[in-house]
Design a protein around this motif. Structure first.
Motif, PDB file in Angstrom:
ATOM      1  N   VAL A 234       0.840  -1.203   0.000  1.00 15.48           N
ATOM      2  CA  VAL A 234       0.000   0.000   0.000  1.00 15.48           C
ATOM      3  C   VAL A 234       0.872   1.248   0.000  1.00 15.48           C
ATOM      4  CG1 VAL A 234      -1.600   1.355   1.410  1.00 15.48           C
ATOM      5  CG2 VAL A 234      -2.046  -1.054   1.006  1.00 15.48           C
ATOM      6  N   LEU A 235       1.914   1.251   0.817  1.00 15.88           N
ATOM      7  CA  LEU A 235       2.834   2.393   0.826  1.00 15.88           C
ATOM      8  C   LEU A 235       3.508   2.576  -0.535  1.00 15.88           C
ATOM      9  CD1 LEU A 235       4.576   2.137   4.298  1.00 15.88           C
ATOM     10  CD2 LEU A 235       3.058   3.938   3.487  1.00 15.88           C
ATOM     11  N   ALA A 236       3.914   1.475  -1.156  1.00 11.49           N
ATOM     12  CA  ALA A 236       4.538   1.565  -2.478  1.00 11.49           C
ATOM     13  C   ALA A 236       3.563   2.130  -3.500  1.00 11.49           C
ATOM     14  CB  ALA A 236       5.027   0.188  -2.924  1.00 11.49           C
ATOM     15  N   LEU A 237       2.296   1.733  -3.420  1.00 10.86           N
ATOM     16  CA  LEU A 237       1.287   2.250  -4.339  1.00 10.86           C
ATOM     17  C   LEU A 237       1.073   3.742  -4.137  1.00 10.86           C
ATOM     18  CD1 LEU A 237      -0.882   1.707  -6.489  1.00 10.86           C
ATOM     19  CD2 LEU A 237      -2.465   1.256  -4.616  1.00 10.86           C
ATOM     20  N   VAL A 238       0.986   4.171  -2.881  1.00  9.78           N
ATOM     21  CA  VAL A 238       0.798   5.599  -2.593  1.00  9.78           C
ATOM     22  C   VAL A 238       2.008   6.403  -3.073  1.00  9.78           C
ATOM     23  CG1 VAL A 238       0.611   7.283  -0.720  1.00  9.78           C
ATOM     24  CG2 VAL A 238      -0.805   5.229  -0.696  1.00  9.78           C
ATOM     25  N   PHE A 239       3.198   5.891  -2.823  1.00  8.28           N
ATOM     26  CA  PHE A 239       4.410   6.579  -3.281  1.00  8.28           C
ATOM     27  C   PHE A 239       4.435   6.674  -4.800  1.00  8.28           C
ATOM     28  CE2 PHE A 239       5.533   6.959   0.828  1.00  8.28           C
ATOM     29  CZ  PHE A 239       6.843   6.779   1.223  1.00  8.28           C
ATOM     30  N   GLU A 240       4.016   5.603  -5.482  1.00  7.82           N
ATOM     31  CA  GLU A 240       4.011   5.612  -6.951  1.00  7.82           C
ATOM     32  C   GLU A 240       2.996   6.615  -7.489  1.00  7.82           C
ATOM     33  OE1 GLU A 240       4.999   4.695 -10.799  1.00  7.82           O
ATOM     34  OE2 GLU A 240       6.005   3.960  -9.003  1.00  7.82           O
ATOM     35  N   ILE A 241       1.800   6.644  -6.907  1.00  7.54           N
ATOM     36  CA  ILE A 241       0.754   7.556  -7.384  1.00  7.54           C
ATOM     37  C   ILE A 241       1.145   9.010  -7.124  1.00  7.54           C
ATOM     38  CG2 ILE A 241      -1.611   8.316  -6.941  1.00  7.54           C
ATOM     39  CD1 ILE A 241      -2.329   5.362  -6.502  1.00  7.54           C
ATOM     40  N   ALA A 242       1.708   9.265  -5.939  1.00  7.09           N
ATOM     41  CA  ALA A 242       2.054  10.640  -5.575  1.00  7.09           C
ATOM     42  C   ALA A 242       3.416  11.067  -6.115  1.00  7.09           C
ATOM     43  CB  ALA A 242       2.039  10.785  -4.061  1.00  7.09           C
ATOM     44  N   GLY A 243       4.195  10.128  -6.612  1.00 10.96           N
ATOM     45  CA  GLY A 243       5.524  10.447  -7.118  1.00 10.96           C
ATOM     46  C   GLY A 243       6.496  10.811  -6.011  1.00 10.96           C
ATOM     47  N   LEU A 244       6.341  10.175  -4.856  1.00  6.45           N
ATOM     48  CA  LEU A 244       7.185  10.471  -3.697  1.00  6.45           C
ATOM     49  C   LEU A 244       8.362   9.515  -3.604  1.00  6.45           C
ATOM     50  CD1 LEU A 244       4.453  10.951  -0.957  1.00  6.45           C
ATOM     51  CD2 LEU A 244       5.723  12.729  -2.137  1.00  6.45           C
ATOM     52  N   ALA A 245       9.387   9.957  -2.895  1.00  8.36           N
ATOM     53  CA  ALA A 245      10.509   9.104  -2.521  1.00  8.36           C
ATOM     54  C   ALA A 245      11.120   9.700  -1.266  1.00  8.36           C
ATOM     55  CB  ALA A 245      11.540   9.029  -3.628  1.00  8.36           C
ATOM     56  N   VAL A 246      11.499   8.864  -0.340  1.00  7.31           N
ATOM     57  CA  VAL A 246      12.137   9.315   0.887  1.00  7.31           C
ATOM     58  C   VAL A 246      13.632   9.100   0.711  1.00  7.31           C
ATOM     59  CG1 VAL A 246      12.279   9.033   3.387  1.00  7.31           C
ATOM     60  CG2 VAL A 246      10.103   8.674   2.224  1.00  7.31           C
ATOM     61  N   GLY A 247      14.308  10.137   0.271  1.00  7.75           N
ATOM     62  CA  GLY A 247      15.737  10.017   0.007  1.00  7.75           C
ATOM     63  C   GLY A 247      15.996   9.124  -1.195  1.00  7.75           C
ATOM     64  N   SER A 248      17.180   8.572  -1.227  1.00  7.90           N
ATOM     65  CA  SER A 248      17.509   7.676  -2.337  1.00  7.90           C
ATOM     66  C   SER A 248      17.407   6.217  -1.912  1.00  7.90           C
ATOM     67  CB  SER A 248      18.928   7.965  -2.833  1.00  7.90           C
ATOM     68  OG  SER A 248      19.858   7.717  -1.791  1.00  7.90           O
ATOM     69  N   VAL A 249      17.061   5.975  -0.661  1.00 10.89           N
ATOM     70  CA  VAL A 249      17.011   4.604  -0.162  1.00 10.89           C
ATOM     71  C   VAL A 249      15.599   4.037  -0.219  1.00 10.89           C
ATOM     72  CG1 VAL A 249      17.451   3.138   1.839  1.00 10.89           C
ATOM     73  CG2 VAL A 249      19.000   5.014   1.325  1.00 10.89           C
ATOM     74  N   VAL A 250      14.628   4.755   0.313  1.00 19.53           N
ATOM     75  CA  VAL A 250      13.249   4.265   0.362  1.00 19.53           C
ATOM     76  C   VAL A 250      12.515   4.747  -0.876  1.00 19.53           C
ATOM     77  CG1 VAL A 250      11.114   4.207   1.689  1.00 19.53           C
ATOM     78  CG2 VAL A 250      13.297   4.311   2.877  1.00 19.53           C
ATOM     79  N   THR A 251      12.381   3.859  -1.846  1.00 22.73           N
ATOM     80  CA  THR A 251      11.673   4.162  -3.083  1.00 22.73           C
ATOM     81  C   THR A 251      10.575   3.126  -3.285  1.00 22.73           C
ATOM     82  OG1 THR A 251      13.169   2.818  -4.421  1.00 22.73           O
ATOM     83  CG2 THR A 251      13.768   5.143  -4.101  1.00 22.73           C
ATOM     84  N   VAL A 252       9.865   3.242  -4.372  1.00 22.26           N
ATOM     85  CA  VAL A 252       8.816   2.275  -4.690  1.00 22.26           C
ATOM     86  C   VAL A 252       9.418   0.888  -4.877  1.00 22.26           C
ATOM     87  CG1 VAL A 252       7.066   1.658  -6.386  1.00 22.26           C
ATOM     88  CG2 VAL A 252       7.324   4.021  -5.693  1.00 22.26           C
ATOM     89  N   ALA A 253      10.580   0.829  -5.494  1.00 22.70           N
ATOM     90  CA  ALA A 253      11.219  -0.466  -5.736  1.00 22.70           C
ATOM     91  C   ALA A 253      11.643  -1.140  -4.430  1.00 22.70           C
ATOM     92  CB  ALA A 253      12.423  -0.283  -6.644  1.00 22.70           C
ATOM     93  N   THR A 254      12.195  -0.386  -3.490  1.00 20.76           N
ATOM     94  CA  THR A 254      12.608  -1.000  -2.228  1.00 20.76           C
ATOM     95  C   THR A 254      11.407  -1.434  -1.394  1.00 20.76           C
ATOM     96  OG1 THR A 254      12.812   1.170  -1.182  1.00 20.76           O
ATOM     97  CG2 THR A 254      14.815   0.199  -2.078  1.00 20.76           C
ATOM     98  N   LEU A 255      10.328  -0.656  -1.427  1.00 22.82           N
ATOM     99  CA  LEU A 255       9.115  -1.070  -0.711  1.00 22.82           C
ATOM    100  C   LEU A 255       8.519  -2.329  -1.338  1.00 22.82           C
ATOM    101  CD1 LEU A 255       7.395   2.374  -0.048  1.00 22.82           C
ATOM    102  CD2 LEU A 255       8.462   0.872   1.629  1.00 22.82           C
TER     103      LEU A 255
END
Length: 56
Positions: A11-32
């Protein structure tokens, strides 16, 4: 328990993908997504099931 964590990560990965968010360079959609798949694999292996069968 791992299935619940995996669902939350997806769910977090989906929200990040829809909103175009990333927390730094470590926590991205791919890592989630990868962490979610790891939790699903652990769940399917039976890790954290909370009970075991003891044979005597």
């Amino acid at each position: 328990m791992f299935a619940l964590v995996a669902a939350l990560l997806f769910v977090l990965a989906l929200v990040f993908e829809i909103a175009g968010l990333a927390v730094g360079s470590v926590v991205t959609v791919a890592t989630l997504g990868t962490a979610g798949l790891l939790c699903v694999a652990l769940h399917l292996m039976g890790v954290g099931a909370g009970w075991s069968v003891l044979k005597k």
